[in-house]
Design a protein around this motif. Structure first.
Motif, mmCIF file in Angstrom:
data_model
loop_
_atom_site.group_PDB
_atom_site.id
_atom_site.type_symbol
_atom_site.label_atom_id
_atom_site.label_comp_id
_atom_site.label_asym_id
_atom_site.label_seq_id
_atom_site.Cartn_x
_atom_site.Cartn_y
_atom_site.Cartn_z
ATOM 1 N N CYS A 1 -24.332 -61.261 -6.282
ATOM 2 C CA CYS A 1 -25.158 -60.186 -6.024
ATOM 3 C C CYS A 1 -25.361 -60.383 -4.426
ATOM 4 N N ARG A 2 -25.799 -61.550 -3.897
ATOM 5 C CA ARG A 2 -26.043 -61.661 -2.691
ATOM 6 C C ARG A 2 -24.910 -61.188 -1.669
ATOM 7 N N ILE A 3 -23.597 -61.600 -1.877
ATOM 8 C CA ILE A 3 -22.666 -61.159 -1.301
ATOM 9 C C ILE A 3 -22.238 -59.555 -1.192
ATOM 10 N N ILE A 4 -22.279 -58.830 -2.481
ATOM 11 C CA ILE A 4 -22.118 -57.591 -2.486
ATOM 12 C C ILE A 4 -23.078 -56.818 -1.812
ATOM 13 N N ALA A 5 -24.438 -57.192 -1.848
ATOM 14 C CA ALA A 5 -25.412 -56.579 -1.163
ATOM 15 C C ALA A 5 -25.305 -56.689 0.009
ATOM 16 N N ASN A 6 -25.002 -57.935 0.586
ATOM 17 C CA ASN A 6 -24.694 -57.874 2.030
ATOM 18 C C ASN A 6 -23.488 -57.158 2.396
ATOM 19 N N MET A 7 -22.232 -57.100 1.610
ATOM 20 C CA MET A 7 -21.330 -56.395 2.010
ATOM 21 C C MET A 7 -21.470 -54.837 2.182
ATOM 22 N N ALA A 8 -22.287 -54.385 1.271
ATOM 23 C CA ALA A 8 -22.514 -52.998 1.175
ATOM 24 C C ALA A 8 -23.501 -52.544 2.333
ATOM 25 N N MET B 1 -17.339 -72.403 3.012
ATOM 26 C CA MET B 1 -17.496 -72.281 4.420
ATOM 27 C C MET B 1 -16.780 -71.066 5.021
ATOM 28 N N ILE B 2 -16.306 -70.289 3.913
ATOM 29 C CA ILE B 2 -15.825 -68.741 4.004
ATOM 30 C C ILE B 2 -17.031 -68.129 4.988
ATOM 31 N N PRO B 3 -16.742 -67.644 6.352
ATOM 32 C CA PRO B 3 -17.641 -67.209 7.137
ATOM 33 C C PRO B 3 -18.128 -65.910 6.802
ATOM 34 N N PHE B 4 -18.685 -65.509 5.781
ATOM 35 C CA PHE B 4 -19.507 -64.540 5.465
ATOM 36 C C PHE B 4 -20.631 -64.733 4.404
ATOM 37 N N SER B 5 -21.957 -64.536 4.914
ATOM 38 C CA SER B 5 -22.917 -64.784 3.846
ATOM 39 C C SER B 5 -23.144 -65.780 2.965
ATOM 40 N N PHE B 6 -23.012 -67.182 3.814
ATOM 41 C CA PHE B 6 -22.785 -68.314 3.016
ATOM 42 C C PHE B 6 -21.602 -68.568 2.309
ATOM 43 N N GLY B 7 -20.624 -67.819 2.296
ATOM 44 C CA GLY B 7 -19.518 -68.161 1.738
ATOM 45 C C GLY B 7 -19.234 -68.102 0.161
ATOM 46 N N GLY B 8 -18.407 -69.078 0.013
ATOM 47 C CA GLY B 8 -18.101 -69.057 -1.400
ATOM 48 C C GLY B 8 -17.085 -68.244 -2.116
ATOM 49 N N ASN B 9 -16.917 -68.696 -3.551
ATOM 50 C CA ASN B 9 -15.808 -67.857 -4.215
ATOM 51 C C ASN B 9 -16.235 -66.192 -4.208
ATOM 52 N N LYS B 10 -17.575 -66.129 -4.516
ATOM 53 C CA LYS B 10 -17.900 -64.699 -4.411
ATOM 54 C C LYS B 10 -17.508 -63.842 -3.072
ATOM 55 N N ALA B 11 -17.582 -64.717 -2.115
ATOM 56 C CA ALA B 11 -17.061 -64.043 -0.829
ATOM 57 C C ALA B 11 -15.620 -63.786 -0.718
ATOM 58 N N ARG B 12 -14.745 -64.553 -1.065
ATOM 59 C CA ARG B 12 -13.413 -64.835 -1.386
ATOM 60 C C ARG B 12 -13.291 -63.187 -2.428
ATOM 61 N N LYS B 13 -13.929 -63.149 -3.386
ATOM 62 C CA LYS B 13 -13.503 -62.127 -4.433
ATOM 63 C C LYS B 13 -14.093 -60.693 -3.534
ATOM 64 N N ALA B 14 -15.054 -60.846 -3.052
ATOM 65 C CA ALA B 14 -15.646 -59.476 -2.340
ATOM 66 C C ALA B 14 -14.762 -59.018 -1.395
ATOM 67 N N ALA B 15 -13.967 -59.883 -0.664
ATOM 68 C CA ALA B 15 -12.863 -59.488 0.537
ATOM 69 C C ALA B 15 -11.772 -58.471 -0.400
ATOM 70 N N GLU B 16 -11.589 -58.930 -1.780
ATOM 71 C CA GLU B 16 -10.804 -57.985 -2.578
ATOM 72 C C GLU B 16 -11.084 -56.681 -2.941
ATOM 73 N N PHE B 17 -12.439 -56.873 -3.305
ATOM 74 C CA PHE B 17 -13.114 -55.595 -3.701
ATOM 75 C C PHE B 17 -13.432 -54.521 -2.422
ATOM 76 N N TYR B 18 -13.345 -55.203 -1.242
ATOM 77 C CA TYR B 18 -13.537 -54.269 -0.019
ATOM 78 C C TYR B 18 -12.527 -53.465 -0.032
ATOM 79 N N ARG B 19 -11.122 -54.196 -0.170
ATOM 80 C CA ARG B 19 -9.927 -53.585 0.173
ATOM 81 C C ARG B 19 -9.649 -52.369 -0.896
ATOM 82 N N GLU B 20 -10.330 -52.568 -2.177
ATOM 83 C CA GLU B 20 -10.166 -51.435 -2.963
ATOM 84 C C GLU B 20 -11.350 -50.224 -2.717
ATOM 85 N N ILE B 21 -12.183 -50.548 -1.898
ATOM 86 C CA ILE B 21 -13.261 -49.724 -1.777
ATOM 87 C C ILE B 21 -13.037 -49.003 -0.499
ATOM 88 N N ALA B 22 -12.560 -49.714 0.705
ATOM 89 C CA ALA B 22 -12.448 -49.103 2.017
ATOM 90 C C ALA B 22 -11.555 -47.973 2.108
#
Ligand SMILES: *Cc1c(COP(=O)(O)O)cnc(C)c1O
Length: 330
Positions: free
Chosen positions: A74-81, A35-56
């Motif tokens: 791949c869904r989450i990362i493509a959505n984030m990008a 239920m993490i509210p980004f792109s259907f959530g899941g553990n990949k959304a939680r991880k993506a949030a940490e990669f975002y910090r590295e990239i921003a």
């Protein structure tokens, strides 16, 4: 690069809910990371949030990663990008090219997809990164499944959320179960436990007692354990020797149904039950399989009188892939 408000905040604590379902006299709770509210959530959304910090704030203008046609990562990362206004290049093994919902979403987010034989994934990544650099671009590489220290960090934080819940509710989970694949989720939970137990020891001599069980969804125990352990070592750095204990790593491989993507009748039954009785969607590759594995594990190990937490790691688009297939079969 555009800032994405969702990723600028801390991930809000995901709900922990007690299930109607019990196993013997064990009580089962579920943590809804789906239920993490980004792109259907899941553990990949939680991880993506940490990669975002590295990239921003870096000059990154394209993210390169890899994963299969069914990849939640791949869904989450493509959505984030896409949301960041930067490029995304996905390298994908050629074996299984069935078009699934995740495949369609990755395309819709404008990611370029490069198919290659599995044996050439790593050479293809190197070649692609080199080509981007030569073209004056600034690529950022993320390992498949969001592996690496940022991915591990995401689940150290999730472990702290669980700890906060336990403190509020005044009890400790005897077990924490989840689907274990590339191992970053498990590595993060174990690191969280080791680090927090150490803090507790220093304060009042009371460590946290829960046992973390990563149900393998694909890898045989020996290889799977090695990868989780490597991630723990990498994350803890010089604290590894002091904190790590072999018996903190539980990775049963008896519930794999023969390998990645395979599942059996028991998994299908669990999924139907969980949706109808508890309103919780589960997929066959990760969550439904691991949840079914957990129920068997409890019986196999004769576990009684315990409070269990299962972490729902997401994969919701895969729930619909199966639903669609079922419709066709009828
Ligand atoms: C990737 C994934 C997992 C496995 O997580 P790892 O950190 O790779 O072990 C579990 N559940 C879902 C839904 C996933 O997409």
């Amino acid at each position: 690069m555009q800032r994405v408000p969702f990723f600028e905040q801390d991930i809000a604590r995901t709900p922990i809910i007690k299930l109607k379902l019990r196993s013997g006299n064990n009580e089962i709770y579920i943590k809804r990371d789906d239920m993490i509210p980004f792109s259907f959530g899941g553990n990949k959304a939680r991880k993506a949030a940490e990669f975002y910090r590295e990239i921003a704030g870096t000059p990154t203008d394209v993210i390169v990663t890899y994963g299969s046609n069914s990849s939640n990562h791949c869904r989450i990362i493509a959505n984030m990008a896409y949301a960041m206004g930067i490029g995304c290049h996905v390298i994908s093994p050629e074996e299984n090219r069935t078009i699934l919902y995740n495949t369609k979403l990755v395309e819709q987010f404008g990611a370029t997809i490069e198919i290659c034989p599995v044996t050439e994934v790593s050479a293809t990544i190197d070649r692609r990164l080199e080509a981007y650099r030569k073209a004056g671009k600034h690529p950022y590489f993320i390992m498949g499944g969001g592996h690496g220290n940022p991915g591990t960090e995401a689940y150290v934080k999730a472990y702290r959320e669980i700890l906060a819940y336990e403190q509020e509710e005044q009890f400790v989970f005897d077990y924490i179960f989840h689907a274990s694949g590339t191992g970053a989720t498990q590595a993060g939970l174990v690191c969280g436990k080791l680090l927090e137990s150490r803090n507790a020891d220093q304060e009042q001599g009371a460590g946290n007692k829960n046992r973390i069980v990563g149900i393998s969804i694909a890898r045989p125990a020996e290889r799977g354990r090695e990868v989780v352990k490597d991630s723990i070592r990498e994350y803890l750095g010089e604290k590894f020797e002091e904190l790590y204990r072999e018996d903190e790593l539980t990775f049963p491989d008896d519930y794999r149904c023969g390998g990645y993507g395979n599942y059996d009748e028991a998994v299908s039954k669990t999924i139907a039950y969980m949706m109808a009785e508890e309103g919780i969607p589960m997929d066959t590759t990760y969550v439904g399989k691991a949840f079914t594995g957990m129920l068997k594990y409890l019986e196999d190990k004769n576990i009684q009188n315990s409070k269990l937490l299962f972490i729902h790691t997401g994969g919701t688009p895969l729930f619909f892939d199966r639903l669609e297939k079922q419709g066709e079969a009828e």
